[in-house]
Design a protein around this motif. Structure first.
Motif, mmCIF file in Angstrom:
data_model
loop_
_atom_site.group_PDB
_atom_site.id
_atom_site.type_symbol
_atom_site.label_atom_id
_atom_site.label_comp_id
_atom_site.label_asym_id
_atom_site.label_seq_id
_atom_site.Cartn_x
_atom_site.Cartn_y
_atom_site.Cartn_z
ATOM 1 N N THR A 1 -7.636 30.903 17.962
ATOM 2 C CA THR A 1 -8.523 30.297 16.864
ATOM 3 C C THR A 1 -10.125 30.168 16.435
ATOM 4 O OG1 THR A 1 -8.453 28.408 18.291
ATOM 5 C CG2 THR A 1 -6.541 29.147 17.469
ATOM 6 N N GLN A 2 -9.775 31.109 15.374
ATOM 7 C CA GLN A 2 -11.259 30.508 14.849
ATOM 8 C C GLN A 2 -11.638 29.419 14.373
ATOM 9 O OE1 GLN A 2 -10.839 33.145 11.362
ATOM 10 N NE2 GLN A 2 -12.478 34.084 12.027
ATOM 11 N N SER A 3 -12.912 29.688 14.731
ATOM 12 C CA SER A 3 -13.690 27.949 14.499
ATOM 13 C C SER A 3 -14.084 27.746 12.737
ATOM 14 C CB SER A 3 -14.727 27.591 15.809
ATOM 15 O OG SER A 3 -16.157 28.804 15.717
ATOM 16 N N SER A 4 -14.302 26.399 12.532
ATOM 17 C CA SER A 4 -15.295 26.560 11.335
ATOM 18 C C SER A 4 -16.789 26.327 11.734
ATOM 19 C CB SER A 4 -14.353 24.963 11.305
ATOM 20 O OG SER A 4 -13.462 24.417 11.032
ATOM 21 N N PRO A 5 -16.875 27.140 10.658
ATOM 22 C CA PRO A 5 -18.298 27.267 10.578
ATOM 23 C C PRO A 5 -19.352 26.154 10.531
ATOM 24 C CG PRO A 5 -17.905 28.056 8.261
ATOM 25 C CD PRO A 5 -16.433 28.092 9.424
ATOM 26 N N VAL A 6 -20.622 26.055 11.404
ATOM 27 C CA VAL A 6 -21.010 24.040 11.285
ATOM 28 C C VAL A 6 -21.747 24.828 10.032
ATOM 29 C CG1 VAL A 6 -22.185 23.093 12.873
ATOM 30 C CG2 VAL A 6 -20.590 23.915 13.756
ATOM 31 N N ALA A 7 -21.432 23.616 9.559
ATOM 32 C CA ALA A 7 -22.728 23.368 8.709
ATOM 33 C C ALA A 7 -24.639 22.948 8.975
ATOM 34 C CB ALA A 7 -22.575 22.685 7.495
ATOM 35 N N LYS A 8 -24.739 24.397 8.775
ATOM 36 C CA LYS A 8 -26.654 23.927 8.955
ATOM 37 C C LYS A 8 -27.514 22.676 8.040
ATOM 38 C CE LYS A 8 -27.825 28.696 10.341
ATOM 39 N NZ LYS A 8 -28.254 29.777 9.970
ATOM 40 N N PRO A 9 -28.205 22.072 9.359
ATOM 41 C CA PRO A 9 -28.822 20.362 8.455
ATOM 42 C C PRO A 9 -29.931 21.323 7.281
ATOM 43 C CG PRO A 9 -29.444 21.305 10.121
ATOM 44 C CD PRO A 9 -28.768 22.161 10.608
ATOM 45 N N SER A 10 -29.759 20.702 5.500
ATOM 46 C CA SER A 10 -31.250 21.276 5.572
ATOM 47 C C SER A 10 -32.229 20.418 5.276
ATOM 48 C CB SER A 10 -30.450 21.117 3.563
ATOM 49 O OG SER A 10 -30.190 19.203 3.344
ATOM 50 N N ALA A 11 -33.125 21.598 4.856
ATOM 51 C CA ALA A 11 -34.505 21.493 5.418
ATOM 52 C C ALA A 11 -35.244 20.186 4.734
ATOM 53 C CB ALA A 11 -35.108 22.677 5.232
ATOM 54 N N PRO A 12 -35.734 19.669 5.245
ATOM 55 C CA PRO A 12 -36.557 18.534 4.214
ATOM 56 C C PRO A 12 -36.878 19.012 2.668
ATOM 57 C CG PRO A 12 -37.642 18.712 6.541
ATOM 58 C CD PRO A 12 -36.802 19.787 6.193
ATOM 59 N N PRO A 13 -36.865 18.359 1.832
ATOM 60 C CA PRO A 13 -37.463 18.490 0.746
ATOM 61 C C PRO A 13 -39.187 19.154 0.768
ATOM 62 C CG PRO A 13 -36.458 16.437 0.175
ATOM 63 C CD PRO A 13 -36.502 17.007 1.421
ATOM 64 N N THR A 14 -39.631 19.236 -0.012
ATOM 65 C CA THR A 14 -40.948 20.368 -0.051
ATOM 66 C C THR A 14 -41.066 19.854 -1.868
ATOM 67 O OG1 THR A 14 -41.184 21.675 1.651
ATOM 68 C CG2 THR A 14 -42.962 21.879 -0.088
ATOM 69 N N LEU A 15 -42.058 19.230 -2.274
ATOM 70 C CA LEU A 15 -42.367 19.163 -3.393
ATOM 71 C C LEU A 15 -43.437 20.402 -4.052
ATOM 72 C CD1 LEU A 15 -43.038 14.952 -3.688
ATOM 73 C CD2 LEU A 15 -40.763 16.711 -4.146
ATOM 74 N N SER A 16 -43.342 20.153 -4.910
ATOM 75 C CA SER A 16 -43.783 21.472 -6.020
ATOM 76 C C SER A 16 -45.465 20.297 -5.360
ATOM 77 C CB SER A 16 -44.685 21.052 -6.916
ATOM 78 O OG SER A 16 -44.492 20.199 -7.986
ATOM 79 N N ASN A 17 -46.304 20.084 -4.661
ATOM 80 C CA ASN A 17 -47.592 20.212 -4.736
ATOM 81 C C ASN A 17 -47.956 20.178 -3.039
ATOM 82 O OD1 ASN A 17 -46.711 17.793 -3.177
ATOM 83 N ND2 ASN A 17 -48.006 16.318 -4.768
ATOM 84 N N GLY A 18 -46.390 20.322 -2.340
ATOM 85 C CA GLY A 18 -46.831 20.947 -1.008
ATOM 86 C C GLY A 18 -46.413 19.909 -0.124
ATOM 87 N N ALA A 19 -46.066 18.918 -0.625
ATOM 88 C CA ALA A 19 -46.434 17.892 0.145
ATOM 89 C C ALA A 19 -45.135 17.658 0.864
ATOM 90 C CB ALA A 19 -45.015 16.442 -0.693
ATOM 91 N N GLN B 1 -29.682 4.927 -0.804
ATOM 92 C CA GLN B 1 -29.869 5.496 -1.535
ATOM 93 C C GLN B 1 -30.990 5.406 -2.010
ATOM 94 O OE1 GLN B 1 -26.645 3.955 -4.300
ATOM 95 N NE2 GLN B 1 -25.587 5.573 -4.346
ATOM 96 N N TYR B 2 -31.994 4.411 -2.200
ATOM 97 C CA TYR B 2 -33.545 3.843 -2.144
ATOM 98 C C TYR B 2 -33.895 4.222 -1.319
ATOM 99 C CZ TYR B 2 -37.065 0.674 -4.223
ATOM 100 O OH TYR B 2 -37.878 -0.093 -4.025
ATOM 101 N N VAL B 3 -33.739 4.345 -0.610
ATOM 102 C CA VAL B 3 -34.401 5.251 0.670
ATOM 103 C C VAL B 3 -34.630 7.143 0.872
ATOM 104 C CG1 VAL B 3 -34.670 4.878 3.200
ATOM 105 C CG2 VAL B 3 -34.699 3.425 2.039
ATOM 106 N N ASP B 4 -32.876 7.071 -0.054
ATOM 107 C CA ASP B 4 -32.846 7.908 0.137
ATOM 108 C C ASP B 4 -34.039 9.432 -0.913
ATOM 109 O OD1 ASP B 4 -31.564 8.930 2.360
ATOM 110 O OD2 ASP B 4 -29.636 8.838 2.044
ATOM 111 N N GLU B 5 -33.711 8.585 -1.947
ATOM 112 C CA GLU B 5 -34.686 9.083 -2.898
ATOM 113 C C GLU B 5 -35.679 9.092 -2.827
ATOM 114 O OE1 GLU B 5 -34.380 8.373 -8.012
ATOM 115 O OE2 GLU B 5 -34.324 6.521 -6.700
ATOM 116 N N TRP B 6 -36.634 8.454 -1.800
ATOM 117 C CA TRP B 6 -37.792 8.586 -2.061
ATOM 118 C C TRP B 6 -38.339 9.381 -1.454
ATOM 119 C CZ3 TRP B 6 -42.248 7.256 -3.534
ATOM 120 C CH2 TRP B 6 -43.932 6.898 -3.020
ATOM 121 N N PHE B 7 -37.784 9.629 -0.366
ATOM 122 C CA PHE B 7 -37.472 10.702 0.436
ATOM 123 C C PHE B 7 -37.293 12.095 0.383
ATOM 124 C CE2 PHE B 7 -38.919 7.408 3.663
ATOM 125 C CZ PHE B 7 -40.231 7.565 3.960
ATOM 126 N N THR B 8 -36.378 12.140 -1.124
ATOM 127 C CA THR B 8 -36.407 13.271 -1.748
ATOM 128 C C THR B 8 -37.786 13.665 -2.753
ATOM 129 O OG1 THR B 8 -33.995 12.705 -1.314
ATOM 130 C CG2 THR B 8 -34.554 14.601 -3.099
#
Length: 198
Positions: free
Chosen positions: A1-19, A159-166
């Motif tokens: 049997t083939q195992s399903s690929p595990v999704a890699k966690p996405s990297a934290p966003p980096t803003l255009s100013n480098g934050a 949603q509120y918190v996630d938007e801030w950290f996106t």
């Protein structure tokens, strides 16, 4: 049997100013801000004051400015643009600026902002954003309603918190949904920020 690929966690966003987002020892998120050189700050002020191509005085940082901007106000007066500071609205009024005075005024603003920039504070961390959300939903909203101002339903706390950290911004913010008159009538009794919150 083939195992399903595990999704890699996405990297934290980096803003255009480098934050970028990091986490503390308890797993709480916070923004890491890039170094901001004085030369970069000067360039940003030149652009924001529409002074590209204009010869501006060679001035340097003197001191960070306090909340009532006393040094900046004195600097503007010394540059020939005295005015009045409204601490409640956090605005500076130099009266009517003529077309001929527009560029000198913008140069004066540049000079004073370089010499006396506002003290920079780190962006809110996760605990502070949750506290802000709780205050706005459970204190500000009911108070606005009592003053006849209806606000749209808030997002969930997650949603509120996630938007801030996106994006380091918040699309749901009580004062965005009221006009200036409504807001000024409710601003005193209905503070947007919790006590001792910058």
């Amino acid at each position: 049997t083939q195992s399903s690929p595990v999704a890699k966690p996405s990297a934290p966003p980096t803003l255009s100013n480098g934050a970028y987002v990091s986490t503390d020892e308890n797993g709480g998120r916070y923004w890491v801000m890039p170094e901001y050189s004085e030369e970069q700050r000067k360039q940003d002020l030149i652009e924001s004051n529409e002074l590209s191509g204009v010869a501006v005085p060679d001035v340097n940082f003197i001191n960070f400015e306090g909340p009532d901007i006393p040094n900046w106000r004195q600097c503007m007066a010394d540059q020939g643009f005295p005015g009045n500071w409204d601490p409640e609205k956090q605005v500076w009024d130099s009266g009517e600026i003529s077309a001929a005075q527009s560029e000198p005024y913008r140069i004066a603003d540049y000079v004073c902002a370089v010499q006396y920039p506002p003290e920079t504070r780190p962006p809110y961390n996760e605990e502070e954003i949750k506290r802000l959300y709780d205050w706005q939903v459970n204190t500000t909203m009911p108070c606005f309603t009592k003053h006849g101002i209806e606000l749209p339903d808030p997002p969930s706390e997650q949603q509120y918190v996630d938007e801030w950290f996106t994006s380091m911004s918040l699309s749901w913010w009580p004062e965005r949904y009221v006009d200036d008159y409504e807001f000024s009538s409710a601003r005193g009794p209905c503070p947007i920020l919790p006590p001792d919150f910058y």
